[in-house]
Design a protein around this motif. Structure first.
Motif, short mmCIF file in Angstrom:
data_model
loop_
_atom_site.label_atom_id
_atom_site.label_comp_id
_atom_site.label_asym_id
_atom_site.label_seq_id
_atom_site.Cartn_x
_atom_site.Cartn_y
_atom_site.Cartn_z
N GLU A 195 -5.43 1.77 2.57
CA GLU A 195 -5.25 0.59 3.43
C GLU A 195 -5.42 0.98 4.87
OE1 GLU A 195 -3.25 -2.50 5.85
OE2 GLU A 195 -2.89 -0.36 5.78
N GLU A 196 -4.85 2.13 5.23
CA GLU A 196 -4.83 2.54 6.64
C GLU A 196 -6.20 2.97 7.17
OE1 GLU A 196 -2.58 1.93 8.55
OE2 GLU A 196 -0.69 1.84 7.42
N TYR A 237 9.38 -3.40 14.24
CA TYR A 237 8.18 -2.80 13.63
C TYR A 237 7.25 -2.24 14.69
CZ TYR A 237 4.41 -2.40 10.14
OH TYR A 237 3.43 -1.94 9.30
N ASP A 281 3.57 -6.31 3.76
CA ASP A 281 3.18 -5.17 4.62
C ASP A 281 3.39 -5.51 6.09
OD1 ASP A 281 2.12 -2.82 5.61
OD2 ASP A 281 0.04 -3.41 5.32
N ASP A 315 5.86 1.33 6.84
CA ASP A 315 4.44 1.06 6.61
C ASP A 315 3.89 2.09 5.65
OD1 ASP A 315 1.92 0.05 6.75
OD2 ASP A 315 1.47 0.80 8.73
N ASN A 316 3.86 1.78 4.42
CA ASN A 316 4.26 0.57 3.77
C ASN A 316 5.08 0.92 2.52
OD1 ASN A 316 2.66 -1.99 1.85
ND2 ASN A 316 4.26 -2.35 3.32
N HIS A 364 0.82 -1.22 0.00
CA HIS A 364 0.00 0.00 0.00
C HIS A 364 0.85 1.26 0.00
CE1 HIS A 364 -0.03 1.04 4.39
NE2 HIS A 364 0.03 -0.24 4.59
ZN LIG Z 1 0.52 -1.18 6.39
#
Ligand SMILES: [Zn+2]
Length: 510
Positions: free
Chosen positions: A333-334, A427, A361, A299-300, A287
């Protein structure tokens, strides 16, 4: 199976294996299916001359943060198309879709007034609202995430207060149910006149030193009450005061802006057309949208630059796959996988010709597994390919559904929504935080991830036998229930009506 060997069943077993061998020949990997020479060329381009880190650097430093629907996200959409055209992908275009409403971060300031005076570190969660102009002052009171029924019942006590979400005792519901109910609580708290909610990502405490983590609080969910992520250090201090029977007093000034109606966004698409079956399509992507406390690198940007790096390595190898590889950089996506849900909807008529999707991702680490998105029938077929990667990296194969990224809409469509799962211990710090910057990524790890993506994409698209077709809905329902995905999909209104009808007709049995 093991206990069969102990007794008289051995002959039965041998006979059974013989039958199985006759019906289902062992799956062929690159050593036996003719794909290996092409894969070696692609691996050479990917590992010795990767452009992935160059893409990631441009996306991070020259485009920067790119919240869906923002002018910066539009710049990213144009950048993605330009990169795809420059490397030589075909049919490069943007596929528009509508986000329910836009949101822009303003400022977020907080001060502890008593028992001592000092600034607190906060950032607003996405798609949450504002305090009155100039801010407001109030006492901090605790709200128990594990007992939201009661908190909603007694929500009037939050008028003029700042609610601090804590977890006390045993949860009375599953995490998914609580997260869905947290939205109901936030609406009730806003109506009751709470100044703000210190609520992080669903009530969890921020990870890492002096970091906040922004994010959305549901699928396409917005809230009038300001909800903030506070650093763990500051939040713990407030909790200690309350634990001692003190009532900390704070001043919060949080300013964000919503757009009044839908805003336009777009997925970025470009293809390597298949040489024999161009109508058959494997989607490969990540994404393009990000949060805005830093550069959106892990991200991402990772997934976007892997997809672009993979496309570039395949193109430079000169190899043409049997079927089409469609590279897609999703947006939204978020906010709730909006871009990938839009893709599946817009390509409904073409889904029968899809082979699946391949998505990365999960942060900045090396790939550790291919998760085949619910398709247990493909695990044995995929394993010989994964085994062929052993000189690059040991990579596992399983059939898990990944519901936290753009794989999910494909799994719901009965296709293998393949997640390239990664080993990314850092992460939890970079995720949606001010630490999500280029600093966090090692170029050699990215080059390897992008190469593994290129190899998997090419192998799936080029192997003589078609890799997968969509499962019928009945089978998909069974799989999603078996993987305990139905509760989440239902809680957030993502369970298709057709699936509900199937469940009514055929109640799940064991
Ligand atoms: Zn993501």
């Amino acid at each position: 199976m093991r206990k069969l060997f102990g007794g008289i069943a051995v002959t039965v077993l041998v006979a059974a294996l013989a039958v199985r061998a006759e019906n289902k020949p062992a799956a062929k990997g690159p050593n036996d299916d003719g794909t290996k020479p092409a894969l070696i060329k692609i691996a050479g381009e990917g590992m010795l001359d990767s452009h992935a880190f160059q893409y990631l650097t441009e996306l991070s430093d020259d485009v920067g943060a790119r919240v869906t629907g923002s002018p910066q996200a539009q710049k990213a959409i144009e950048w993605g198309q330009a990169k795809m055209r420059a490397m030589g992908l075909e049919n490069v275009h943007a596929e528009k879709w509508q986000l329910w409403r836009g949101w822009t971060r303003g400022t977020a300031q907080a001060d502890l007034l008593t028992p001592i005076h000092r600034p607190l570190h906060i950032d607003a969660m996405g798609w949450t609202g504002s305090t009155p102009a100039g801010g407001a002052e109030g006492d901090v009171v605790e709200v128990n995430m594990f007992d939201l029924d009661n908190e909603i019942k007694n929500v009037s006590r939050l008028a003029g207060k700042v609610a601090l979400v804590v977890t006390q005792g045993e949860p009375k519901k599953s995490f998914i149910q609580l997260f869905a109910q947290f939205g109901d609580f936030l609406r009730a708290a806003g109506k009751a006149g709470a100044i703000a909610v210190i609520g992080g990502q669903g009530g969890g405490k921020a990870q890492g030193m002096n970091l906040t983590h922004t994010g959305i609080l549901g699928f396409d969910a917005d809230f009038a009450v300001p909800v903030v992520s506070m650093t763990a250090e500051d939040q713990s201090q407030l909790e200690r005061y309350i634990g001692r029977g003190l009532t900390p007093r704070v001043h919060f000034n949080v300013q964000n802006t919503f757009s009044s109606g839908p805003v336009e966004s777009a997925n970025v698409v470009g293809e390597i057309r298949g040489r024999e079956n161009p109508e058959q399509v494997l989607v490969v992507g990540g994404h393009l949208d990000s949060w805005d406390l830093s550069e959106g690198t892990t991200d991402n940007g990772m997934g976007s630059s892997c997809a672009l790096g993979a496309a570039d390595a395949i193109l430079r190898s000169g190899m043409k796959p049997r079927r089409t590889i469609r590279f897609v950089l999703f947006t939204g996506e978020e906010q709730g996988l909006d871009g990938s849900f839009a893709y599946v909807k817009q390509h409904q008529a073409e889904l029968a010709n899809h082979l699946g999707s391949l998505i990365l991702d999960n942060g900045q680490g090396p790939v550790k597994a291919f998760q085949l998105g619910g398709r247990d029938d493909l695990v044995d077929i995929f394993k010989p390919f994964a085994a062929a990667l052993a000189d690059i990296r040991d990579v596992n194969v399983d059939d898990k559904v990944e519901d936290g990224t753009d794989t999910l809409p494909f799994s719901v469509a009965g296709l293998p929504g393949i997640n390239m799962n990664q080993e990314s211990p850092e992460y939890k710090y970079t995720h949606h935080s001010a630490a999500d910057a280029l600093e966090a990524v090692k170029p050699d790890v990215l080059a390897q991830d992008a190469t593994l993506m290129a190899l998997a994409a090419y192998w799936i698209a080029d192997r003589p036998e078609r890799f997968a077709s969509p499962w019928p809905a009945e089978k998909t329902v069974k799989m999603l229930v078996g993987q305990h995905q139905d509760a989440m999909l239902k809680a957030f209104g993502l369970w298709p009506k057709a699936f509900a009808d199937i469940e009514k007709r055929e109640p799940p049995s064991n």
